[in-house]
Design a protein around this motif. Structure first.
Motif, short mmCIF file in Angstrom:
data_model
loop_
_atom_site.label_atom_id
_atom_site.label_comp_id
_atom_site.label_asym_id
_atom_site.label_seq_id
_atom_site.Cartn_x
_atom_site.Cartn_y
_atom_site.Cartn_z
N ASP A 131 0.82 -1.22 0.00
CA ASP A 131 0.00 0.00 0.00
C ASP A 131 0.86 1.27 0.00
N GLY A 132 2.20 1.10 -0.12
CA GLY A 132 3.10 2.24 -0.22
C GLY A 132 3.71 2.70 1.09
N ARG A 133 3.23 2.20 2.22
CA ARG A 133 3.78 2.61 3.51
C ARG A 133 5.21 2.10 3.68
N ALA A 134 6.02 2.89 4.34
CA ALA A 134 7.37 2.48 4.72
C ALA A 134 7.35 2.13 6.21
N ILE A 135 8.01 1.02 6.57
CA ILE A 135 8.01 0.52 7.94
C ILE A 135 9.44 0.28 8.39
N ARG A 136 9.75 0.71 9.59
CA ARG A 136 11.04 0.37 10.23
C ARG A 136 10.71 -0.32 11.55
N ALA A 137 11.42 -1.39 11.83
CA ALA A 137 11.22 -2.12 13.09
C ALA A 137 12.57 -2.49 13.67
N ARG A 138 12.63 -2.56 14.98
CA ARG A 138 13.87 -2.98 15.65
C ARG A 138 14.14 -4.46 15.37
N VAL A 139 13.06 -5.25 15.27
CA VAL A 139 13.18 -6.69 15.01
C VAL A 139 12.26 -7.03 13.84
#
Length: 197
Positions: A131-139
């Motif tokens: 859907d175009g969202r950018a995601i950053r996660a620690r894990v």
């Protein structure tokens, strides 16, 4: 685009992904879990037999039980079947089982989204969703199956896969055994009939 941030990102909401999302959320982590499937547990990707000893230790199985199993019949080519009894177990409704695990993840506080695929994973670990969202996660947890995009992003690629087929048909009469078929016509595999009432 500024990435959304989570403690844990889970890709794939089968049993492994849903359980990981539940554990992380119960531990207080912010969790986003996504799956490209449209409906939880569909298509079914498992034969759905749970041996009784495993089922007795897995509370999540109870709501998805459909039929007790008492024995196993093994057919090898044209020989008479070999009967193993007792062979106690239960047949699951795997779609209901998967749905229950996703419900537990949501109940624990994980955000679970379907019809959401991972389009890419950047060198810095940023995920771009369909859907175009950018995601950053620690894990980042890759539970996205044998052709895992997460696995490829870290250089792990499954090169050996086994093709399978699963067909659901109505039973013509009650049956409480699992039937296993071994034949030269099924190279490197087997056939089965697992009844669910």
């Amino acid at each position: 685009m500024t990435p959304e941030r989570f403690d844990v990102m889970v890709v794939g909401l089968g049993p492994a992904g849903a359980c990981a999302a539940t554990a992380a959320a119960r531990g207080g982590a912010s969790v986003l879990a996504v799956d490209r499937k449209h409906v939880v547990g569909q298509p079914v990707q498992c034969a759905e037999l749970v041996p009784a000893l495993i089922g007795s230790h897995a509370d999540d199985v109870v709501h998805a039980l459909r039929q007790p199993i008492t024995s196993m019949r093994t057919f090898v080519e044209d020989d008479p079947p070999d009967l193993t009894t007792p062979f106690p177990g239960h047949m699951l409704d795997r779609a209901a089982f998967d749905a229950g695990l996703v419900y537990a993840a949501e109940h624990a506080g994980a955000a679970c989204e379907f019809q959401t695929a991972v389009r890419s994973i950047g060198p810095d670990g940023t995920l771009v969703l369909s859907d175009g969202r950018a995601i950053r996660a620690r894990v980042l947890i890759g539970a996205d199956g044998p052709r895992s995009l997460v696995g490829r992003a870290i250089g792990i690629v499954n090169r050996e896969l086994v093709e399978t087929r699963q067909i659901t048909v109505p039973l013509v009469r009650p049956h409480a055994a699992t039937d296993i078929y071994l034949s030269a016509d099924i190279p490197a595999g087997y056939g089965w009939m697992f009844p669910k009432r």
